[in-house]
Design an enzyme around this catalytic site. Sequence first.
Site, short mmCIF file in Angstrom:
data_model
loop_
_atom_site.label_atom_id
_atom_site.label_comp_id
_atom_site.label_asym_id
_atom_site.label_seq_id
_atom_site.Cartn_x
_atom_site.Cartn_y
_atom_site.Cartn_z
N GLY A 718 49.95 -42.11 20.79
CA GLY A 718 48.68 -42.65 20.35
C GLY A 718 48.88 -43.82 19.42
N GLY A 720 46.57 -46.71 16.77
CA GLY A 720 45.30 -47.08 16.17
C GLY A 720 45.49 -48.22 15.20
CG PHE A 722 44.24 -47.77 9.22
CD1 PHE A 722 44.20 -49.15 9.10
CD2 PHE A 722 43.14 -47.03 8.86
CE1 PHE A 722 43.06 -49.79 8.62
CE2 PHE A 722 42.00 -47.65 8.37
CZ PHE A 722 41.96 -49.05 8.25
CB VAL A 725 50.19 -40.52 16.83
CG1 VAL A 725 50.49 -39.03 16.78
CG2 VAL A 725 49.06 -40.86 15.86
CE LYS A 740 46.74 -41.23 11.26
NZ LYS A 740 45.43 -40.62 10.90
CG ASP A 851 36.18 -43.18 13.14
OD1 ASP A 851 35.27 -43.61 13.86
OD2 ASP A 851 37.36 -43.57 13.22
#
Length: 1022
Positions: A718, A720, A722, A725, A740, A851
Amino acid sequence: MAWHAAPVGVIYGLSQEDKEFLASETASLLLWSPTLTTNHTDHLALLAIKSSIIHDSQHVLDSWNTSSHFCQWQGVTCGRRHPRVTILNLASRGFAGSVSPHIGNLSFLRVLNLQDNTFKGVIPPQLGNLFRLQQLNLDNNSFEGEVPASLSNCTRLNIFRLGTNNLIGKLPQELSALVNLVELVIHKNGFTGGIPSFFGNFTSLKKLSATRNSLGGSIPHTLGQLYHLQFIGFGSNNLYGTIPGSLYNLTSLKVLGVENNSISGSLPKDIGLELPNLEYFQIWGNKFTGNIPFSFSNCSNLSKLDLANNSFTGKINIDFRNLPNLWYVGLHFNSLGSSEPDEMSFIDSMVNCSKLKQLQFDINQLTGVLPSSIGNLSSQLRILTFSGNFIYGTLPSGIGNLVKLEQLFINYNQLSGIVPSEVGNLQNLKYLYMNYNFFTGNFPKFIGNLPLLLELSLANNRLEGHIPPNLGKCKGLLGLDLSVNNLTGPIPVELFQLSSLSITLNLSQNYLVGPLPPEIEKLKSLQELDLSHNGLVGPIPNAISGCTSLEYLNLGANSFQGQIPSSMSALRGINDLNLSSNNFSGQIPKFLEKLNLSSLDLSFNNLDGEVPLEGIFKNVSFISIQGNYGLCGGFHELRLPKCAQVSNTSSGTSRVILIVISICSFLVVAMVLSSLIYWKRKKPQPAPEVTYVQALSRVSYGSILRATNEFSQQNLIGTGAFSDVYKGILEPGDGVVAIKVLKLGNQGALKSFMVECEALKNIRHRNLVKIITSCSSVDFQGNDFKALIYEFMPNGNLERWLHPSSEQEVVIGEALPQRLTLHQRVTVATNVAHAMHYLHQECEVPIIHCDLKPSNILLDSDMVAQVSDFGLAKFLPLKPHESISTGLRGTIGYAPPEYGLGGEMTKEGDIYSFGILLLEMITGKKPTDDIFHEGLNLHDYVMIALPHRLMEIIEPTLLSTIEEEMEGANVNHEDEARQWERLEESMILLAKVGLACSLEFPKGRMNSSKIIQELHHINGLF
């Protein structure tokens, strides 16, 4: 002319007594009246009819004996010139049995009326011999089989009634010969094969009633030839297509009913001019679209107008002043509304309708203020409903003039101000629903003076003050919902003495205090009791054992204490039990294993000891016990410590051991604390953020580098704004974890890391992602490095299940998952709702996630959903600089509209995101889909489709999954139809939850407790 008697006993079914009677009667007839040559046939036929009747509750057939001529028997009428039976009227006599085929020998019969009995078997084909028959009435019996084609011989028939039987099959083509029919009634049977086009041959027909069959097909245009038709009823027949234009030429038509089908199209603008004699117009439950024609204003005889459950739009602009006979108007479940200033002015024109009894406008898009003229409506009004619209302003005090009102539904609107005291004048009121508005002021005490009240809901308003004890005067009250208000003080004991309460008593989410009184035992018939989220104290009284009908009990988020009483074992019908977030102590009672529970929440209490292993405890996904730090044992999935082995030594020895352990523990703790104080004084104090991060450090950069195979692309799961992962194994045998890794070069990443650490260290819930440890170190080049390590979720995130063809799959490089079933989607939604409710209501410090979206919802190996990514989370109360957002917080499409306008971050913002998420799970459409432009959004997209077009916008793969499940189960067509009906019901309920959560106005959105309750109900439908 010579007369020859037929041999006695040739008629099938005669008893010996009847045979002897016939023998003597035949002899007497030969001697008494040699001129009567054929009436003996009628005599024998009547005796055969008698012999086929097995039950005669009114003893009608007692008169059918030798003491009188058959023309004098009850129900029998003979002609004036000849003693032949012309009328046989056995209606409403309580007969049971069958109809003898010898009825066909009554050759002079003109009227046969057998309605309102319990005749069974087939309709005798021999009725076709009755060529003189003009009226045949077999209504309301239990005849079965098909209609015999031989009835086509009865060409003089003008009244033909077969309604309310068990007849099946296709109406035979031969019946087209019955061209003299004036009345044809075949409703409430099982006829199939479509509406026969030969009905158009019955040009004398005035009444045609075929409701509640399974005819199917479309309405034939040939019916437009029936110029004398006054009544036409085709409701509940699985019809589709449109109403043929030829039907609108039938100017004699008084009643038109095609309700509960799938008929589409729009109504002609001139319908009121083309059908000026309309009295009943009933088309509810179809797929009609367009505006409601103004020309209905011309139908001066109109008494019932029912257009409900369609997709009509636009303004209600009928001029009701010219409709003095109107008693029913049903426009509910449409999309009516124009947002024009005079939207509600149609009420003004209803003042002259003095016969009005029922007005229903629920679930539309009506906007505006209720005019004061509502108080001048008919004094005969019994039902008035406006729920599920956008009506604002105050409730006019004139509402109190409608003194015969029995049902008032104004819930799910935006009404404000105090509840007018004039509502207390409505002494006939039985159902009062004012929930989900913005009513303020003290609780209206005068409601307790409504003696006939059965159901009362004032939930989700802003009412204050105490609950008045005089509600106890409503002795017939079945359901009471006052949840989500600002009510204070103790619960009046009078409420617990209302033994009539059987549906619900919901006082949750208020500020109520005090203990539960023993009078709770009076609620013996109550099914649902919700007192959660108040300030109630003390133990649960043993008297709760009297609530033997309870299926749902929620006492969570109070200050109850003591042990869970064994008296609760008497609650044998309990399904859902929530005792979370209280101060209960002691062990989990063993009797909970034996209750038929489907949900159990004991989290965040002071329970200790071993967790049971039987009953609901076998399925850990249905129980919640976190936050009880003294618990041990249970199934492995609970990840609790093993229970200590109990020694068989004496109690004295055990006590000594416990004392020693306690002293040692105290010394160890004292030494640790002393060391911490020493080092704290010795070392310089770092900045708060660094202190916190260092305190969490458990893993080195090198360990993470090895675990992720040097952050290889194959391990990336994953990415994103910030963080990235990765999956990895920290040490051999530790299992797979999710790591993460923060992108510290991106602005806001460090702050996100700190917020997530702070949030996750204080929360424990089965539906929230679990942090194992963290890493705050430097990499091999001396750069800052921070990472969070979570439990690995083998089924990824919800995004990849809902949209497996997204770019995310290309990045991650994983195989595409199968699609989620409907049951799985509802379960996931329920998991997320529980997590959200915990964050909002049950945390020591409430948290706003900020979120919620599919990519932040992870799925474990059992497909249990867990909410993740708390980098944008906020703690309540907000700090001063957080009260107004400096930019859009959250993700476009999921963030509520008020955030984009700089509004305050609230729990309702998360509710909005959840609502959009739920609608996305139903439709398969992202809120940013290309189809949403020019003001259309996902919320409106679903709203417009409700209710009848909802299945058209459901994600196609979801429907195909359901079809495959049904095919695999080998269900028959009848069961499949029921299952699709249940499915559609579930989808509508799901959509309504999503819509109620994603309303534009924050205060109107559904709260998390209600969301959970609704989702559990929907799950139960499966």
